[in-house]
Design a protein around this motif. Structure first.
Motif, PDB file in Angstrom:
ATOM      1  N   TYR A 128      -5.439   7.538  -0.962  1.00 26.02           N
ATOM      2  CA  TYR A 128      -5.722   6.282  -0.062  1.00 26.02           C
ATOM      3  C   TYR A 128      -4.762   5.424   0.068  1.00 26.02           C
ATOM      4  CZ  TYR A 128     -10.445   8.278  -1.745  1.00 26.02           C
ATOM      5  OH  TYR A 128     -11.528   9.104  -2.044  1.00 26.02           O
ATOM      6  N   SER A 129      -4.941   4.435   0.918  1.00 27.13           N
ATOM      7  CA  SER A 129      -3.909   3.583   1.188  1.00 27.13           C
ATOM      8  C   SER A 129      -3.549   2.671  -0.196  1.00 27.13           C
ATOM      9  CB  SER A 129      -4.501   2.223   2.197  1.00 27.13           C
ATOM     10  OG  SER A 129      -5.631   1.730   1.665  1.00 27.13           O
ATOM     11  N   ASP A 130      -2.460   2.140  -0.248  1.00 29.99           N
ATOM     12  CA  ASP A 130      -2.117   1.442  -1.460  1.00 29.99           C
ATOM     13  C   ASP A 130      -3.083   0.367  -1.906  1.00 29.99           C
ATOM     14  OD1 ASP A 130       0.206   2.747  -1.446  1.00 29.99           O
ATOM     15  OD2 ASP A 130       1.541   1.029  -0.632  1.00 29.99           O
ATOM     16  N   PRO A 131      -3.860  -0.517  -1.309  1.00 28.41           N
ATOM     17  CA  PRO A 131      -4.737  -1.373  -1.991  1.00 28.41           C
ATOM     18  C   PRO A 131      -5.915  -0.946  -2.691  1.00 28.41           C
ATOM     19  CG  PRO A 131      -4.326  -2.297   0.237  1.00 28.41           C
ATOM     20  CD  PRO A 131      -3.557  -0.769   0.180  1.00 28.41           C
ATOM     21  N   ILE A 132      -6.412   0.124  -1.889  1.00 22.80           N
ATOM     22  CA  ILE A 132      -7.577   1.133  -2.961  1.00 22.80           C
ATOM     23  C   ILE A 132      -6.852   1.702  -3.798  1.00 22.80           C
ATOM     24  CG2 ILE A 132      -9.158   2.854  -2.288  1.00 22.80           C
ATOM     25  CD1 ILE A 132      -9.398   2.064   0.438  1.00 22.80           C
ATOM     26  N   GLU A 133      -5.778   2.283  -3.913  1.00 23.29           N
ATOM     27  CA  GLU A 133      -5.142   3.164  -5.020  1.00 23.29           C
ATOM     28  C   GLU A 133      -4.961   2.176  -6.132  1.00 23.29           C
ATOM     29  OE1 GLU A 133      -4.425   6.250  -5.646  1.00 23.29           O
ATOM     30  OE2 GLU A 133      -5.099   7.104  -3.951  1.00 23.29           O
ATOM     31  N   GLU A 134      -4.520   0.903  -5.933  1.00 19.75           N
ATOM     32  CA  GLU A 134      -4.369  -0.156  -6.917  1.00 19.75           C
ATOM     33  C   GLU A 134      -5.663  -0.347  -7.712  1.00 19.75           C
ATOM     34  OE1 GLU A 134      -2.419  -4.497  -7.554  1.00 19.75           O
ATOM     35  OE2 GLU A 134      -2.316  -3.674  -5.450  1.00 19.75           O
ATOM     36  N   GLU A 135      -6.551  -0.459  -7.105  1.00 19.85           N
ATOM     37  CA  GLU A 135      -7.953  -0.750  -7.513  1.00 19.85           C
ATOM     38  C   GLU A 135      -8.646   0.394  -8.213  1.00 19.85           C
ATOM     39  OE1 GLU A 135      -8.967  -3.737  -7.418  1.00 19.85           O
ATOM     40  OE2 GLU A 135      -7.395  -4.685  -5.905  1.00 19.85           O
ATOM     41  N   LEU A 143     -17.989  -1.484   3.713  1.00 20.91           N
ATOM     42  CA  LEU A 143     -17.440  -0.212   3.036  1.00 20.91           C
ATOM     43  C   LEU A 143     -17.299   0.868   3.634  1.00 20.91           C
ATOM     44  CD1 LEU A 143     -18.619  -0.910  -0.729  1.00 20.91           C
ATOM     45  CD2 LEU A 143     -16.279  -0.777   0.298  1.00 20.91           C
ATOM     46  N   LYS A 144     -18.303   1.472   4.397  1.00 20.76           N
ATOM     47  CA  LYS A 144     -18.252   2.484   5.298  1.00 20.76           C
ATOM     48  C   LYS A 144     -17.187   2.657   6.206  1.00 20.76           C
ATOM     49  CE  LYS A 144     -21.229   5.687   7.921  1.00 20.76           C
ATOM     50  NZ  LYS A 144     -20.126   5.933   8.994  1.00 20.76           N
ATOM     51  N   GLU A 145     -17.147   1.497   6.805  1.00 19.11           N
ATOM     52  CA  GLU A 145     -16.146   1.489   7.846  1.00 19.11           C
ATOM     53  C   GLU A 145     -14.609   1.327   7.447  1.00 19.11           C
ATOM     54  OE1 GLU A 145     -13.912  -2.050  10.919  1.00 19.11           O
ATOM     55  OE2 GLU A 145     -16.268  -1.868  10.386  1.00 19.11           O
ATOM     56  N   ILE A 146     -14.221   0.853   6.096  1.00 21.95           N
ATOM     57  CA  ILE A 146     -13.093   0.853   5.235  1.00 21.95           C
ATOM     58  C   ILE A 146     -12.929   2.567   4.967  1.00 21.95           C
ATOM     59  CG2 ILE A 146     -11.849   0.361   3.261  1.00 21.95           C
ATOM     60  CD1 ILE A 146     -13.490  -2.282   3.179  1.00 21.95           C
ATOM     61  N   PHE A 147     -13.830   2.986   4.339  1.00 25.93           N
ATOM     62  CA  PHE A 147     -13.557   4.549   3.829  1.00 25.93           C
ATOM     63  C   PHE A 147     -13.448   5.314   4.899  1.00 25.93           C
ATOM     64  CE2 PHE A 147     -14.348   2.817  -0.287  1.00 25.93           C
ATOM     65  CZ  PHE A 147     -13.380   3.457  -1.040  1.00 25.93           C
ATOM     66  N   ASP A 148     -14.467   5.220   6.050  1.00 25.38           N
ATOM     67  CA  ASP A 148     -14.038   6.006   7.427  1.00 25.38           C
ATOM     68  C   ASP A 148     -12.693   5.962   7.673  1.00 25.38           C
ATOM     69  OD1 ASP A 148     -16.631   6.769   7.152  1.00 25.38           O
ATOM     70  OD2 ASP A 148     -17.403   5.632   8.879  1.00 25.38           O
ATOM     71  N   GLU A 149     -11.980   4.950   7.832  1.00 23.96           N
ATOM     72  CA  GLU A 149     -10.775   4.739   8.535  1.00 23.96           C
ATOM     73  C   GLU A 149      -9.680   5.279   7.430  1.00 23.96           C
ATOM     74  OE1 GLU A 149      -9.914   0.548   8.561  1.00 23.96           O
ATOM     75  OE2 GLU A 149     -11.233   0.161  10.545  1.00 23.96           O
TER      76      GLU A 149
END
Length: 707
Positions: A180-187, A253-259
Motif C-alpha cells: 500500500y501507500s506509505d501512510p497505510i504501510e506505516e499504520e 474507507l472503501k474509497e481509500i482502499f479502492d484507490e
C-alpha cells in the motif's frame, strides 16, 4: 491419501471452466451451493508428488465468476461467502493475461483474505499473439505468491500448476501481500508491532489482521471484540483510522482502499508487462462491427435465435416421437404383465407415463443448452445482452432475459433452466415469474381446438398470432409491475465485459450439457413421477362397482362396436365426474362460474396443472368422446361449439394463456427460483391474473356480442 481442496476464483470470462477441464480428465460433480441455485462444479483428481512420493486427492471447486468480493450479484455473494469460509486449502486465482490490470484488482482482494493463493496467468497464448509479454517471476515477487503462465487450449503450464498446488498447500502460512501507500504501510507497521509485543495468537498473519482492522472488516471486529487484547488495541486502531481519513481527506474507507487497489494493480502491471506490438484492429473488433451494429445487430441475433429455436423444437421432435412410442410400448407391456387392473393402470398410466412425460423433453433440453453453451463460450452472449438491454430495461428486465423468454414459447421447462444465464438475482426472479406468459407448445392444441370451434378456418392463424403476442405483451407488463411493487429498488447499472471471441471448447460444452441434462432428469423426474401417481389416483378413485356393472351389461347388449365404444365413453365420463378429480371440479365450479365455466371446463383446467396436453383429452372424456381425441377431432369441436358459449370460450383461452405452467415446469421453477414459497407466489400471481382478465374478457365479449 491426503486431500487438498482448491477454490478456483476469477473474474467472468477468464477461462476458469476451460482450465478446470484441461487440468485432467477428472470426475465431474455438478450441484448447487448451499441455499442457492448457482451451479457448483467440482472435479476430483489425483496429484502425485514425486519428490515426497505422496499422492493427493485434489478437489477443485469452480466458484462463480466475480469482479470483486462484494455482494452485487448472487454469484459474488456465493464467491465471497465461500472464500470467507474454511472449506478449502488453496485459492487458485485465474487471471486473463490479455487484461492484466483489470484482473489484478480482484487479485488484490484475494491476497487480503490471508489465504494461500496461486495466480494462474491464463490465456498466455492469446496474450503472446497480441504482442503482450508478462514477467511472471517478477509478478510473483511483487504479489508474494506463485504466478504461473497457463493456456487451457494448449495445456501450457498445467503440470506446473499442479506442482504449485501441492507446494503451496504444504506451506505453513501464506506469503501473499499487497503493498500500500506509505501512510497505510506505516499504520500497518504500528499494529503489527503491537501484536508482536503482545505475542497475540491469530489464524491470520499479523499483517493480514492489521489490514482487516484498517478496513473495518465486520467479521474480524466481531471476533476480536471478545479478546482481552481488544480493549488495548481499540485506541490504536482508531488513531490509525483517523490518520488515514486525515491523509486522504475522506471518511470513506472503501474509497481509500479502492484507490489503493487500483494503484497497486496498475503499478504491478507496469512493472511486469511489456507490449511488443499492438494490432490496430483485431478479429474481435472486426466481428463486433457486424454483430453489435446498430442496424444489423438485432436482426442478426433474431435470425440466430430463430435457427436455435427451430433446431430445438424441430430436431427435438424427432427423438421425442420415438421416446413417446417407447414409453407407450413399456406401458402396454406393463399392462400385459400386470393385467388391466389397478396395479397395471398405476404402473402404466401413472408411473411410466409420468416418467415418459419428463424424458420426452430431454432432446429439447440437450439441443437448447448446446446452443446456449455455444453462445456463451464464443463470447456472443455478452453482445446479445448489450443489444437488447435498452428495450428490456424499460420493463424491468435484463438483456439476457430474451433467451429464456423466447425459449418459453417452445417449453417452459428448458426456459426456466435457461434463466440461469442471468447473474443478478432480481433480474432472474422477474424473468422466471413471467416465462409462463409465453405460451408453450403444449398450449397450442387448446388454442387450435377453440379457434377451430369458434372462428373461420381462414381466421384461425390470425387468432393464434393474437394469442401469442398478447401473452408476450402481458408478460412484459407483469415484469414492469413486479419491478415496481415486488422487486423494488433502484435499477442496477448494466455493466458487462465484452470478452474476445473464442473457438468453443467441445469438452466444456459436453460438461455443461451433461450437467444440465442430468440435473433436469434428477429434479423434474422425481417430482413428476409422484405427481403423476397422485393425478392417476384422483381420476380413478373412488370406485363404483355397481355403476361399472350396469354399464358392462349395456356394453354386452350393444348391437355393434361403435355403440360399444360410445357406451364405454359414457362410462368413463361418469367415473371421471364421480372421481375425486370430478368432485374437486364440482366443488370449484362456483369459483369459475363468474367466468362462464361449467364443472367440465374447471376439471379440464385442473388436470392441465399436470400437463397442458391433458386439457384436450380431458374435454374428450367429459363430453363422452373418449380420451384419444385431439384438437382436430370434428366431434369434439362440435361438442365445444354446442356446449360452451362464445364468451366463455374467450375467457377459457385467456385463462389457459396465463395460469400456472405444467407440473414438470412448476417443479423446475421451484428449484430455479430457490424454494416452494416462490411457487406459491407464482400460483397466486398467475391464478389471480388469469381469473381477473378472464372475467373481464367474458363480460366484455358478452357486451360486444350481446349474448
Amino acid at each position: 491419501m491426503k486431500q487438498i481442496t482448491v477454490a478456483l476464483a476469477g473474474q467472468p470470462n477468464v477461462g476458469k471452466s476451460s482450465l478446470i477441464n484441461a487440468i485432467s480428465n477428472a470426475k465431474l460433480k455438478v450441484g448447487n451451493f448451499s441455499g442457492v441455485t448457482v451451479d457448483k462444479t467440482e472435479v476430483v483428481f489425483t496429484i502425485c508428488d514425486d519428490i515426497a512420493c505422496e499422492n493427493y486427492e485434489t478437489h477443485i471447486i469452480d466458484l462463480p465468476g466475480a469482479y470483486s468480493l462484494t455482494e452485487y450479484t448472487i454469484e459474488e455473494k456465493v464467491t465471497k461467502s465461500f472464500l470467507q469460509s474454511d472449506e478449502y486449502d488453496v485459492i487458485v486465482n485465474v487471471v486473463d493475461s490479455t487484461n492484466l490490470q483489470r484482473n489484478l484488482l480482484f487479485t488484490t482482494q484475494l491476497l487480503e483474505t490471508g489465504k494461500k493463493v496461486i495466480v494462474a496467468l491464463n490465456m498466455s497464448d492469446e496474450a503472446r499473439e497480441e504482442g503482450i509479454e508478462i514477467d511472471e517471476k517478477q509478478l510473483s515477487a511483487i504479489l508474494g505468491v506463485p504466478c504461473i503462465k497457463t493456456a487451457a487450449s494448449t495445456g501450457e503450464g498445467i503440470d506446473e500448476l499442479k506442482e504449485a498446488i501441492v507446494a503451496v498447500y504444504k506451506k505453513k502460512e501464506t506469503t501473499a501481500k499487497v503493498v500500500y501507500s506509505d501512510p497505510i504501510e506505516e499504520e500497518i507497521r504500528h499494529i503489527v508491532k503491537f501484536l508482536e509485543e503482545k505475542n497475540y495468537r491469530s489464524e491470520l498473519s499479523y499483517r493480514h489482521l492489521a489490514v482487516k482492522l484498517l478496513q473495518e472488516d465486520e467479521d474480524t471486529y466481531k471476533r476480536m471484540h471478545d479478546e482481552p487484547i481488544w480493549i488495548e488495541m481499540l485506541p490504536l486502531v482508531r488513531d490509525a483510522l483517523g490518520h488515514l481519513y486525515l491523509h486522504h481527506n475522506t471518511k470513506d474507507l472503501k474509497e481509500i482502499f479502492d484507490e489503493e487497489h487500483f494503484a497497486f494493480a496498475k503499478g504491478a502491471k507496469m512493472e511486469v508487462m511489456s507490449t511488443k506490438s499492438m494490432k490496430a484492429k483485431n478479429l474481435t473488433q472486426k466481428i463486433d462491427n457486424l454483430l453489435i451494429n446498430k442496424v444489423l445487430g438485432i436482426p442478426l441475433f433474431l435470425f440466430f435465435m430463430w435457427v436455435l429455436f427451430q433446431l430445438t423444437f424441430e430436431l427435438g421432435s424427432i427423438p421425442m416421437d420415438y421416446i413417446d412410442a417407447a414409453f407407450t410400448w413399456m406401458g402396454d407391456q406393463a399392462k400385459a404383465i400386470l393385467g388391466e387392473g389397478q396395479l397395471g393402470s398405476l404402473v402404466a398410466d401413472g408411473m411410466i407415463a409420468g416418467v415418459g412425460a419428463v424424458i420426452m423433453f430431454l432432446p429439447n433440453i440437450v439441443i437448447l443448452f448446446i446452443g446456449i453453451a455455444l453462445l456463451e463460450t464464443t463470447g456472443y452472449m455478452s453482445r446479445v445482452a448489450f443489444l437488447l438491454d435498452g428495450f428490456f430495461h424499460k420493463f424491468g428486465l435484463h438483456g439476457k432475459s430474451f433467451i429464456p423468454l423466447v425459449t418459453g414459447f417452445g417449453c417452459s421447462v428448458p426456459a426456466y433452466m435457461a434463466a440461469r444465464t442471468l447473474k443478478n438475482e432480481k433480474d432472474r426472479l422477474i424473468t422466471l415469474f413471467i416465462i409462463g406468459f409465453m405460451s408453450c407448445g403444449a398450449r397450442l392444441p387448446i388454442y387450435v381446438l377453440f379457434a377451430g370451434a369458434f372462428f373461420a378456418e381462414e381466421q384461425a392463424g390470425n387468432i393464434l398470432f393474437i394469442i401469442y403476442i398478447s401473452g408476450a405483451l402481458l408478460g412484459l407488463v407483469m415484469a414492469k409491475i413486479l419491478k415496481m411493487f415486488v422487486f423494488k429498488g433502484e435499477d442496477e447499472p448494466f455493466v458487462m465485459e465484452m470478452p474476445k471471441y473464442r473457438t468453443p471448447s467441445l469438452k466444456l460444452i459436453w460438461h455443461t450439457v451433461y450437467g444440465q441434462a442430468r440435473s433436469y432428469l434428477k429434479k423434474a423426474g422425481t417430482y413428476i413421477l409422484a405427481a403423476s401417481v397422485l393425478i392417476w389416483f384422483a381420476s380413478n378413485y373412488p370406485k363404483y362397482p355397481e355403476l361399472e356393472l350396469s354399464y358392462q351389461t349395456k356394453i354386452e347388449q350393444a348391437v355393434n362396436a361403435e355403440q360399444q365404444h360410445q357406451i364405454e365413453n359414457e362410462l368413463n365420463m361418469q367415473l371421471l365426474e364421480k372421481s375425486y378429480l370430478g368432485i374437486i371440479g364440482h366443488a370449484t365450479e362456483p369459483v369459475f362460474e363468474p367466468l362462464g365455466f361449467d364443472w367440465r371446463m374447471a376439471v379440464a383446467l385442473e388436470t392441465g396443472l399436470a400437463a397442458k396436453e391433458v386439457v384436450v383429452s380431458t374435454l374428450g372424456v367429459l363430453y363422452a368422446l373418449g380420451d384419444e381425441v385431439d384438437e382436430g377431432n370434428e366431434g369434439l369441436i362440435q361438442k365445444i361449439r354446442d356446449n360452451i358459449p362464445f364468451a366463455s370460450a374467450i375467457a377459457f383461452i385467456v385463462f389457459v394463456m396465463i395460469y400456472l405452467p405444467c407440473l414438470a415446469a412448476s417443479m423446475v421453477f421451484t428449484k430455479e427460483a430457490g424454494g416452494w414459497r416462490y411457487l406459491v407466489y407464482l400460483f397466486l400471481m398467475t391464478t389471480l391474473t388469469a381469473w381477473i382478465l378472464s372475467f373481464i374478457a367474458y363480460n366484455v365479449t358478452k357486451l360486444i356480442t350481446g349474448a
